[in-house]
Each structure stands twice: as C-alpha cells, then as structure tokens.
Design a protein around this motif. Structure first.
Motif, PDB file in Angstrom:
ATOM      1  N   ILE A  20      40.298  46.538   0.928  1.00  0.00           N
ATOM      2  CA  ILE A  20      38.887  46.937   0.987  1.00  0.00           C
ATOM      3  C   ILE A  20      38.149  46.718  -0.324  1.00  0.00           C
ATOM      4  CG2 ILE A  20      37.355  48.923   1.434  1.00  0.00           C
ATOM      5  CD1 ILE A  20      39.048  47.692   3.788  1.00  0.00           C
TER       6      ILE A  20
ATOM      7  N   GLU B 168      43.951  44.548   5.234  1.00  0.00           N
ATOM      8  CA  GLU B 168      42.785  44.054   4.496  1.00  0.00           C
ATOM      9  C   GLU B 168      42.604  44.913   3.249  1.00  0.00           C
ATOM     10  OE1 GLU B 168      39.209  44.711   6.716  1.00  0.00           O
ATOM     11  OE2 GLU B 168      37.911  43.983   5.111  1.00  0.00           O
TER      12      GLU B 168
ATOM     13  N   GLN C 255      56.470  54.603   5.100  1.00  0.00           N
ATOM     14  CA  GLN C 255      57.286  55.739   4.657  1.00  0.00           C
ATOM     15  C   GLN C 255      58.383  56.025   5.674  1.00  0.00           C
ATOM     16  OE1 GLN C 255      54.648  59.042   3.635  1.00  0.00           O
ATOM     17  NE2 GLN C 255      53.172  57.596   2.823  1.00  0.00           N
TER      18      GLN C 255
ATOM     19  N   LYS D  86      51.463  47.829   2.294  1.00  0.00           N
ATOM     20  CA  LYS D  86      51.789  49.260   2.155  1.00  0.00           C
ATOM     21  C   LYS D  86      53.185  49.513   2.713  1.00  0.00           C
ATOM     22  CE  LYS D  86      50.518  53.957   3.315  1.00  0.00           C
ATOM     23  NZ  LYS D  86      49.624  54.934   3.905  1.00  0.00           N
TER      24      LYS D  86
ATOM     25  N   ASP E 100      39.050  58.199  -3.151  1.00  0.00           N
ATOM     26  CA  ASP E 100      39.862  58.536  -1.976  1.00  0.00           C
ATOM     27  C   ASP E 100      39.550  59.984  -1.632  1.00  0.00           C
ATOM     28  OD1 ASP E 100      42.106  59.689  -0.500  1.00  0.00           O
ATOM     29  OD2 ASP E 100      43.232  57.877  -0.966  1.00  0.00           O
TER      30      ASP E 100
ATOM     31  N   LEU F  89      52.309  50.907  -2.772  1.00  0.00           N
ATOM     32  CA  LEU F  89      51.433  49.797  -2.417  1.00  0.00           C
ATOM     33  C   LEU F  89      51.620  48.600  -3.349  1.00  0.00           C
ATOM     34  CD1 LEU F  89      49.883  52.016  -0.761  1.00  0.00           C
ATOM     35  CD2 LEU F  89      47.834  50.716  -1.286  1.00  0.00           C
TER      36      LEU F  89
ATOM     37  N   ASP G 261      45.195  55.794   5.707  1.00  0.00           N
ATOM     38  CA  ASP G 261      46.313  56.740   5.674  1.00  0.00           C
ATOM     39  C   ASP G 261      46.495  57.491   7.008  1.00  0.00           C
ATOM     40  OD1 ASP G 261      48.483  58.087   4.820  1.00  0.00           O
ATOM     41  OD2 ASP G 261      47.523  59.121   3.144  1.00  0.00           O
TER      42      ASP G 261
ATOM     43  N   HIS H  34      51.109  56.921  -2.934  1.00  0.00           N
ATOM     44  CA  HIS H  34      52.384  56.445  -3.466  1.00  0.00           C
ATOM     45  C   HIS H  34      52.208  55.142  -4.247  1.00  0.00           C
ATOM     46  CE1 HIS H  34      53.574  59.160  -0.211  1.00  0.00           C
ATOM     47  NE2 HIS H  34      54.746  59.272  -0.807  1.00  0.00           N
TER      48      HIS H  34
ATOM     49  N   VAL I 171      43.718  54.316  -6.368  1.00  0.00           N
ATOM     50  CA  VAL I 171      43.302  55.556  -7.035  1.00  0.00           C
ATOM     51  C   VAL I 171      44.141  56.770  -6.647  1.00  0.00           C
ATOM     52  CG1 VAL I 171      40.915  54.786  -7.400  1.00  0.00           C
ATOM     53  CG2 VAL I 171      41.494  56.008  -5.292  1.00  0.00           C
ATOM     54  N   ALA I 172      44.975  56.649  -5.623  1.00  0.00           N
ATOM     55  CA  ALA I 172      45.778  57.801  -5.182  1.00  0.00           C
ATOM     56  C   ALA I 172      47.000  57.294  -4.419  1.00  0.00           C
ATOM     57  CB  ALA I 172      44.935  58.712  -4.287  1.00  0.00           C
TER      58      ALA I 172
END
Ligand SMILES: Nc1ncnc2c1ncn2[C@@H]1O[C@H](COP(=O)(O)OP(=O)(O)OP(=O)(O)O)[C@@H](O)[C@H]1O
Ligand SMILES: O=P(O)(O)O[C@@H]1[C@H](O)[C@H](O)[C@@H](OP(=O)(O)O)[C@H](OP(=O)(O)O)[C@H]1O
Length: 375
Positions: free
Chosen positions: A125, A123, A70, A67, A136, A57, A342, A47, A44-45
């Motif tokens: 979620i 994992e 960066q 992921k 998020d 992702l 994050d 990169h 939903v948000a």
C-alpha cells in the motif's frame, strides 16, 4: 525556500523525466535476507522479520509485501480469509465490495530459504508514495477474539487504557516533516501513552502535521474512503474483525507550490512544535534516498526464488499479473489511501460488527474534529 528544497525539486524533476517517482524503496539487499527480498522500510507495527526465529514482513523486489503466515489458527485464518475474498469465482456483492478495501492478494508463495513457511503475497500500500506517512490503527473496543483465554484477554484489555472509550488505538506511525525533511517514527509505546485528551492533537494531529500545516487534503480523501468502509460495515453480517487494523497512508512530499510554500513562509523550525526533542519520536534523515534514480524495470526482474502456489481460484496469481499490477502502482499519483489489514482474527458471527463499527465511527468523528480545529 530552505536549503535542500531546491535539490529535492531537481531530483524529483529528474525522476519524472526518467519516468520514475521517488524511490524510497531502492536500497541494497541485506545478504542475510532471502534472495530477492529487502526489509520493508515503511513497516510501522506488527511482526518484523529478524531471521528464521522471528519471521515477519518482507518486501519483494517487485515491490509487493510478503507476510509470513503465523502459526495456526491465526495464520490459517488469515490465508483462508484472503482466499475467500479474492476467489475469482466469487459473485457475492458484499465480498466484492470488501475486496476494494483490502490490499490486493496475489496468492501464497514460498521462499527457497524457508520452504516450510507460507507467505501471503500482498499489494504494498505504501509503494506508490515518495515520502509515505503511515499509521496503523487497530480497530475495536475489544481486541481479543471469542476464543481468547483469560491471559490473552487480560493482556489485551490492559494494553491501552482508553480502548473501550475510543474503539481504536494507534499501534505505530511514521510521518514526514516537510520543513525538516525528515521522517519521524512513533512506536507502540509512544502510542499507548497518549492520554485521553492527547489522542486528537498529539496522535492524529502529529500524524497530519497539525503543528505546521494540517494536511486537510489528505484527511478529506481518507474521510471519503473511511465513510465507504463504514457504510459496508453498517450492513454486512458476514465477518467480525478482531484486532484488525486500518492502514492510513498519505503523501508527505507534496508539490511546494500548492501546499508547502505558505507553511514554510510562516513557520520556522523552532516553532514547528514537534522538533527533535520532546515528542517521543525518533528521527531518520532520509536525504540519503533522494539520489536514487533507477529504472522501474529494475524493480520487477528477479522473482526466480519465489514459487507461487498454483491456485486457479485465486485472482492474479501469475507472475505477469504481479509485474503488471505493481508497475501500475508506480504511476499512481495518490494523495492518500486507506486499507484494512491484519486478518488473523476474523470470525463469522452472522451479526453487524458493532465492535469495529463503533471504533470506525469514532475515528471518522475525530478526523472531522481535526478539520474543525483552527489552523
Ligand atoms: N499490504 C501492506 N502494504 C504495506 N504495508 C503493510 C501491508 N501489510 C502490512 N503492512 C505493514 O506491516 C505492519 C504489520 O502488518 P500486520 O498487522 O498485517 O502484521 P502482523 O504481524 O500480523 O501484526 P500484529 O503483530 O499486530 O498482529 C503494518 O503496520 C504496516 O506497516
Ligand atoms: O504490540 P505488542 O505489545 O507486541 O502486542 C502484540 C500485538 O498486540 C499483536 O497484535 C497481538 O497479536 P494478535 O493481534 O494476533 O492478537 C500479540 O498477541 P500475542 O501476544 O497473543 O501474540 C501481542 O503480543
């Protein structure tokens, strides 16, 4: 019962007879994606993966999230943080407790196609949910870290006008409308436009289906988990989290006999309040997914293109562990879940993280207020 409901019930029954749940995640591979990966459908948000130039992702066939780390220092901070928290030799109580609030970390890995990029294997979620509703929520009054320069500070403080007041902000969400049987997506621009007095009803309310039938069951489960996180934050002085998020997920596809029937009986599509127009959301008809009846084992087979970094100090790095833990998730009939995600701006400042705690307490208060609204 509206048309389509019976069909879904039959499909669901079939999936259960086959020993499987609804497989929102079964979709064909895109030939341009690294082998054995797909785009995560429920991101939903953050990169997004758009190829070599824009790494983000990915979802591996075994269901886990990959992921892309960066550039330093952000990426290295996040990798180091996960390694510290999931260090198998760790006995520190604060860290052990924190571990349960995070997605499980399966080590770092590299993809054949991008050998120089480090991926965190996490994992997923949302994987256990059939129709996941996901938001998020970026935490903190302040979302820039102590090393941020003036330009970054200016960018962060102007992004959402009420960030100081609320201490949290939505950065993107999707929610399943059980009457229309559609998932609705709300992007960061919609979220940032929410006014001070709209956050509760149009933000959290929209997410928890206030217009049709507030998902009190999910809110209550989430509140319990959020209070555990709050009590951890109230005493820990090890970490300060800047621009970190809470990922809230609940099952949008609940059994009709214990939750949906009353709503369907008393609300038509017309008075559902957040239909196809006027709420700033976009819609995707997900009925196409309901026929996916494949075997659980199909999801865990081909992981040959991934090499896991050999790190004996990190928990669950073996391929067998990954397979086992992912399959366990499939049997989890969860109503709701919340995890911290994050960690590109985690610092050690030796003090209570009041910045995060303020937002967390306010989020909890807002969820409690939502429960008090007349339904
Ligand atoms: N473990 C996870 N399981 C399921 N979904 C996840 C997981 N981690 C991340 N996501 C999805 O990916 C999105 C972005 O995650 P994250 O914030 O970690 O990425 P990012 O690129 O660092 O974000 P940003 O650009 O905001 O810093 C989340 O909003 C969520 O939808
Ligand atoms: O949502 P947007 O508008 O895309 O804004 C980005 C978002 O806030 C990211 O969380 C942030 O990365 P950090 O959380 O790592 O700071 C990034 O900062 P950046 O521009 O400094 O990369 C922003 O650009």
């Amino acid at each position: 019962m509206p048309p389509g409901v019976l069909t879904d019930l039959l499909v669901e029954a079939c999936l259960h007879l086959c020993g499987k749940k609804g497989m929102d995640n079964d979709f064909p591979e895109n030939p341009h994606l690294p082998k054995g990966t797909v785009l995560p459908r429920n991101q939903v948000a953050g990169h997004k993966h758009e190829g070599r130039s824009k790494l983000g992702l990915l979802q591996h066939e075994d269901g886990t999230i990959l992921k892309a780390s960066q550039k330093p220092p952000r990426g290295t901070r996040e990798v180091d943080f996960y390694k510290q928290v999931f260090d198998a030799t760790c006995t520190d109580k604060t860290i052990l407790q924190l571990r349960s609030f995070l997605p499980r970390f399966f080590g770092v890995c590299h993809l054949e196609e991008y050998p120089d990029v480090t991926y965190l294997k996490l994992e997923n979620i949302v994987y256990p949910f059939r129709k996941p509703c996901v938001v998020d929520i970026k935490m903190g009054k302040r979302t820039y870290d102590p090393e941020a320069g003036p330009a970054k500070i200016a960018k962060e403080v102007t992004k959402f006008p009420y960030v100081e007041k609320f201490g949290f902000q939505f950065t993107g969400m999707q929610t399943y409308d059980p009457v229309e049987q559609k998932t609705k997506f709300y992007d960061k621009f919609f979220c940032r436009k929410l006014g001070e007095d709209e956050l509760l009803k149009k933000g959290l309310g929209a997410f928890f289906n206030l217009q049709q039938c507030l998902r009190r069951d999910a809110i209550q489960v989430l509140l319990e988990k959020l209070r555990e996180i709050e009590s951890w934050f109230a005493s820990q002085t090890m970490f300060s989290f800047y621009a970190s998020s809470l990922l809230l997920v609940y099952e949008g596809d609940m059994p009709y006999n214990n939750y949906l029937s009353p709503c369907i009986q008393c609300h038509s599509k017309e008075d559902s309040g957040c239909g196809s127009s006027g709420c700033g959301s976009t819609e995707l008809d997900q009925n196409e997914d309901s026929s996916g009846c494949t075997c659980e084992s199909d999801k865990t087979d081909d992981i040959s293109s991934i090499s896991i970094e050999n790190s004996s100090s990190v928990i669950s790095t073996s391929l067998n562990d990954i397979k086992t833990e992912s399959s366990e998730d499939l049997h989890n009939d969860a109503i709701a879940d919340v995890r911290m995600i994050d960690f590109t701006h985690v610092f050690s400042q030796g003090e209570i993280d009041e910045n995060y705690l303020f937002g967390l307490r306010n989020l909890i208060r807002n969820l409690e207020m939502l429960l008090e609204l007349p339904s």
